[in-house]
Motif scaffolding. Structure first.
Motif, mmCIF file in Angstrom:
data_model
loop_
_atom_site.group_PDB
_atom_site.id
_atom_site.type_symbol
_atom_site.label_atom_id
_atom_site.label_comp_id
_atom_site.label_asym_id
_atom_site.label_seq_id
_atom_site.Cartn_x
_atom_site.Cartn_y
_atom_site.Cartn_z
ATOM 1 N N ASP A 26 -23.953 -14.614 5.606
ATOM 2 C CA ASP A 26 -23.090 -14.601 4.426
ATOM 3 C C ASP A 26 -23.700 -15.532 3.384
ATOM 4 O OD1 ASP A 26 -21.008 -14.039 2.719
ATOM 5 O OD2 ASP A 26 -19.445 -14.382 4.227
ATOM 6 N N SER A 27 -23.199 -15.462 2.169
ATOM 7 C CA SER A 27 -23.734 -16.279 1.074
ATOM 8 C C SER A 27 -23.124 -17.670 1.112
ATOM 9 C CB SER A 27 -23.433 -15.620 -0.272
ATOM 10 O OG SER A 27 -24.057 -14.349 -0.338
ATOM 11 N N PRO A 28 -23.937 -18.727 1.083
ATOM 12 C CA PRO A 28 -23.408 -20.087 1.185
ATOM 13 C C PRO A 28 -22.540 -20.497 0.003
ATOM 14 C CG PRO A 28 -25.768 -20.119 0.711
ATOM 15 C CD PRO A 28 -25.409 -18.702 1.036
ATOM 16 N N GLU A 29 -22.703 -19.837 -1.176
ATOM 17 C CA GLU A 29 -21.921 -20.263 -2.345
ATOM 18 C C GLU A 29 -20.427 -19.988 -2.196
ATOM 19 O OE1 GLU A 29 -23.948 -16.280 -3.511
ATOM 20 O OE2 GLU A 29 -24.457 -18.128 -2.433
ATOM 21 N N PHE A 30 -20.038 -19.169 -1.197
ATOM 22 C CA PHE A 30 -18.619 -18.882 -0.991
ATOM 23 C C PHE A 30 -17.954 -19.887 -0.042
ATOM 24 C CE2 PHE A 30 -20.249 -14.407 -1.704
ATOM 25 C CZ PHE A 30 -19.855 -14.371 -3.031
ATOM 26 N N TYR A 31 -18.726 -20.904 0.380
ATOM 27 C CA TYR A 31 -18.213 -21.848 1.376
ATOM 28 C C TYR A 31 -18.567 -23.279 0.976
ATOM 29 C CZ TYR A 31 -17.842 -17.540 4.040
ATOM 30 O OH TYR A 31 -17.523 -16.269 4.431
ATOM 31 N N SER A 32 -17.817 -24.223 1.524
ATOM 32 C CA SER A 32 -18.046 -25.643 1.234
ATOM 33 C C SER A 32 -17.906 -26.456 2.520
ATOM 34 C CB SER A 32 -17.035 -26.153 0.193
ATOM 35 O OG SER A 32 -17.118 -25.415 -1.005
ATOM 36 N N LEU A 33 -18.288 -27.726 2.429
ATOM 37 C CA LEU A 33 -18.098 -28.669 3.528
ATOM 38 C C LEU A 33 -16.895 -29.545 3.231
ATOM 39 C CD1 LEU A 33 -21.779 -29.843 4.152
ATOM 40 C CD2 LEU A 33 -20.452 -28.239 5.544
ATOM 41 N N LEU A 34 -15.959 -29.613 4.170
ATOM 42 C CA LEU A 34 -14.848 -30.553 4.078
ATOM 43 C C LEU A 34 -15.328 -31.875 4.675
ATOM 44 C CD1 LEU A 34 -11.851 -31.241 3.521
ATOM 45 C CD2 LEU A 34 -11.354 -30.415 5.843
ATOM 46 N N CYS A 35 -15.179 -32.963 3.935
ATOM 47 C CA CYS A 35 -15.731 -34.250 4.343
ATOM 48 C C CYS A 35 -14.651 -35.156 4.930
ATOM 49 C CB CYS A 35 -16.393 -34.945 3.150
ATOM 50 S SG CYS A 35 -17.722 -33.973 2.414
ATOM 51 N N PRO A 36 -15.060 -36.109 5.785
ATOM 52 C CA PRO A 36 -14.078 -37.037 6.380
ATOM 53 C C PRO A 36 -13.347 -37.893 5.361
ATOM 54 C CG PRO A 36 -16.180 -37.111 7.573
ATOM 55 C CD PRO A 36 -16.405 -36.296 6.343
ATOM 56 N N ASP A 37 -13.943 -38.083 4.160
ATOM 57 C CA ASP A 37 -13.280 -38.901 3.128
ATOM 58 C C ASP A 37 -12.358 -38.073 2.249
ATOM 59 O OD1 ASP A 37 -15.042 -37.424 1.638
ATOM 60 O OD2 ASP A 37 -16.090 -39.126 0.742
ATOM 61 N N ASP A 38 -12.011 -36.846 2.734
ATOM 62 C CA ASP A 38 -11.103 -35.949 2.017
ATOM 63 C C ASP A 38 -11.679 -35.469 0.683
ATOM 64 O OD1 ASP A 38 -9.162 -35.823 3.942
ATOM 65 O OD2 ASP A 38 -8.086 -37.565 3.203
ATOM 66 N N SER A 39 -12.956 -35.192 0.685
ATOM 67 C CA SER A 39 -13.603 -34.544 -0.448
ATOM 68 C C SER A 39 -14.288 -33.285 0.066
ATOM 69 C CB SER A 39 -14.628 -35.478 -1.099
ATOM 70 O OG SER A 39 -15.691 -35.757 -0.179
ATOM 71 N N VAL A 40 -14.812 -32.470 -0.848
ATOM 72 C CA VAL A 40 -15.585 -31.292 -0.451
ATOM 73 C C VAL A 40 -16.918 -31.326 -1.187
ATOM 74 C CG1 VAL A 40 -13.599 -29.822 0.107
ATOM 75 C CG2 VAL A 40 -14.485 -29.880 -2.236
#
Length: 708
Positions: free
Chosen positions: A259-273
């Protein structure tokens, strides 16, 4: 001392003592694994070469290597990060000199991330409620322990501590209430019945699976890549996955683009993406590499040796040393400087946090009763090994003087679980109000199979010929004792009442260790001598000619002949197994009287069903981690193996696995299980009792007739 003598002493030191010091070899602790990983016999002899600076010390498991290094019996070994956590918890001082990497450029074996679909609008952990969760599942804990597997939920889902639920169900229910649905395929617990019950009770945690009804390891969405397929197929909103798998799955590295990576993000432990293709992605937890750990005083010298190793080395001993260290083709990475465990883990994001999540308060603990310092020590290492693999409830070890005292401790709630040998099971049921939690199952030849044994040449064709024979029993109230009684009763050779007195009349002068010393039973203890107790003692009673027949476990004959486990009270036997003959009860009866598991864990009979489920699941999980079917390349800790080279410590060496039932359905068909024999004990009825029973039956019949 004159000059000549001083000169002689100096020469002696120079030629004999100094070379011994100069040429002392560093001791590598080696653990053999399964099949192709049994390396010691192949490579250790190469280290005997004169130019080699290393020699092998073969250990039972990796925890044994830690003990040997701590006792200065070994200098270095290969350890996993989980082993190092156990060493740190036990405050063992070792230093880390080298990492064993598969890929030189990777700082950690793997990193774990949370991938979210942008469509789900997840910007922090507070947005997870009612979202769909793709989890890699359970059942492949070789390099993905439950601690790492559960880390995301442990970090984001508020814990629950309902005392009316098991620890596992508390965790499952907490996730079920946060996520709208999920795919968490594979075994949630080791008990198949309980696993099915939990999945039926919380079906939303299997709803995203390709086959929700099964929710098994065979599911399309189970496993490392399974959780990512679950996400990109549109089934879920968030995936817990390894970073290297994520990069491959989305085409950021070679291996195919799903799949295309631009449709997804990383959820970070500091509550950011952050974007999925970020050059410095946020990770939740990392798994460090396996390492070389050494004694502090020899760390620098050993590091120099290890750092010099490579696969192109033509030196036979160095090549063999590298093969002993690696589990696959590895690159040896030198740590500069050498590091303590604490310093090493400080760089491993989340790893120590994952291993230190606090549980419920008050904590739930399973207290295991042990009967010796050796058992207690093994139990303590089992406790620490269990903790680093996320086994809950926690274990604790309580020492008593013997098994009887352990059963008493269970009865008065001073301990929770004791492993009881077959001869004491009847006493546990009757005198201490206990019941069985699980059994140690083994091959037929290793079970406690009770038989009647005589010397070769004795003319006994069946039990009917044993009347008047001098009998040797292992112990009063044990397996052989009750099995002999039931067999004689079934054959109609004794009655159902006053069985002790009946046996005293049936046999000639005999020895039954532990039998009550009263006049009516004198015939059963008059030939007893020191050393006649237990299976081996009963065989010595037979071998010495004092007895005509011994009632013992079948596998004790081999132990008696080989001299293993012999008592110091009598000399080793000079006989062979051919000198003994098993007497079959009759032509229409199996040749043994009964069989029993090697041992069984007993608990209080008033233990709640909740506690039983929690505790059984713990031991079944321990079995899967540290039993005969461990998944690692080498054993971390052996439950069913020798401890400090002593056999049958806490559990039996011959145990294949633990079961909540004594037999395996359709595979274990041996007749006459001892447990069933105890349940079907005949009821004694005197003549007057039979008359009362008959009168009662007549009155009941008359009542029924008149009621119609």
């Amino acid at each position: 001392m004159n000059k000549t003598c001083r000169c002689f002493v100096a020469l002696f030191v120079l030629f004999f003592w100094l070379p011994a010091i100069c040429c002392e070899k560093y001791k590598l602790c080696v653990v053999d694994g399964k099949e192709g990983y049994k390396k010691s016999t192949r490579y250790c002899p190469q280290l005997d070469a004169a130019e080699s600076t290393v020699e092998c010390v073969v250990a039972l498991d990796r925890m044994d290597c830690l003990r040997r290094i701590n006792k200065h019996q070994a200098d270095f070994a290969v350890f996993t990060p989980e082993d190092l956590v156990a060493a740190s918890n036990l405050e063992l001082e070792v230093l880390i000199t080298n990492e064993l990497r598969y890929e030189r450029e990777k700082e950690f074996e793997y990193e774990v991330v949370a991938v979210v679909g942008n469509h789900a609008n997840i910007r922090s952990r507070h947005d997870l409620r009612n979202k769909r969760f793709c989890h890699p599942g359970y059942g492949y804990e070789t390099d993905w322990t439950r601690i790492l597997s559960n880390y995301f939920e442990a970090s984001t889902v508020p814990p629950q501590c309902d005392p009316q639920l098991t620890i596992t169900e508390n965790r499952v229910r907490a996730s079920s209430e946060i996520f709208l649905s999920a795919c968490k395929a594979g075994p949630w617990v080791r008990n198949a019945v309980l696993d099915r019950e939990l999945k039926q009770k919380y079906p939303n945690l299997c709803r995203l699976c390709d086959n929700p009804a099964r929710c098994s390891k065979q599911d399309k969405y189970w496993g490392r890549r399974g959780s990512l397929l679950c996400l990109t197929d549109g089934a879920g909103d968030i995936s817990w996955a390894r970073l290297d798998d994520v990069r491959q799955h989305f085409g950021l590295t070679s291996g195919g683009k799903e799949d295309s990576p631009e449709f997804y993000s990383l959820l970070c432990p500091d509550d950011s993406v952050m974007p999925l293709n970020s050059t410095d992605p946020c990770v939740w937890v990392v798994k460090p590499w396996s390492v070389i750990a050494t004694r502090r005083t020899k760390a620098q010298e050993i590091q120099a040796i290890i750092s010099s190793l490579n696969h192109s080395d033509v030196s036979p001993w160095k090549s063999s040393l590298l093969y002993l260290l690696e589990t696959a083709y590895v690159t040896v990475q030198t740590l500069d400087p050498v590091e303590s465990i604490e310093s090493y883990f400080h760089k491993a994001k989340g790893f120590l946090s994952a291993n230190s999540f606090s549980g419920c308060h008050p904590p739930r603990t399973i207290r295991i009763c042990t009967t010796s310092n050796l058992e207690n020590a093994k139990c303590a290492w089992l406790r620490e090994s269990a903790a680093v693999y996320g086994v809950e409830p926690d274990l604790d070890c309580i020492k008593a003087d013997n098994v009887t005292h352990c059963m008493l401790a269970l009865n008065v709630n001073a301990a929770d679980v004791a492993v009881v040998p077959p001869d004491l099971v009847h006493s546990g049921l009757r005198d201490f109000k206990l019941k069985t939690l699980f059994y140690e199952t083994a091959k037929d030849e290793d079970k406690y199979v009770s038989v009647a044994v005589t010397r070769k040449g004795t003319k006994f064709d069946g039990f009917k010929d044993l009347r008047g024979a001098k009998a040797c029993f292992a112990t009063y109230d044990g397996v052989a004792w009750h099995s002999t009684i039931r067999t004689l009763q079934k054959l109609g050779l004794i009655g159902n009442c006053s069985v002790n007195e009946a046996l005293a009349k049936y046999f000639g002068p005999s020895c039954v260790p532990g039998i009550p010393k009263n006049e009516s039973l004198e015939n059963l203890w008059k030939t007893c001598q020191d050393g006649f107790d237990g299976d081996l003692g009963a065989l010595h009673c037979l071998s010495s000619g004092i007895g005509d027949v011994a009632f013992v476990s079948r596998n004790s004959i081999k132990a008696f002949v080989s001299g293993s486990g012999q008592s110091p009270d009598y000399p080793s036997s000079n006989e062979s197994t051919d000198d003994f003959v098993v007497v079959c009860p009759s032509n229409h009866y199996p040749c043994h009287m009964s069989w029993a598991p090697l041992g069984q864990a007993m608990v209080r009979s008033n233990s709640t069903e909740l506690w039983m489920k929690d505790t059984l699941d713990v031991f079944l999980l321990l079995d899967s981690l540290f039993g005969k079917n461990y998944r690692d390349l080498t054993p971390s800790f052996e439950m069913f193996g020798k401890y400090e080279w002593h056999s049958n410590v806490l559990f039996h060496d011959a145990t294949l696995r633990l079961r909540e039932v004594p037999t395996a359905k359709n595979t274990d068909q041996m007749a006459l299980p001892y447990e069933e024999l105890l349940r079907q004990a005949p009821v004694c009825r005197s003549g007057s009792e039979r008359g009362v029973a008959l009168l009662g039956a007549v009155m009941l019949c008359a009542t029924l007739v008149f009621s119609f």
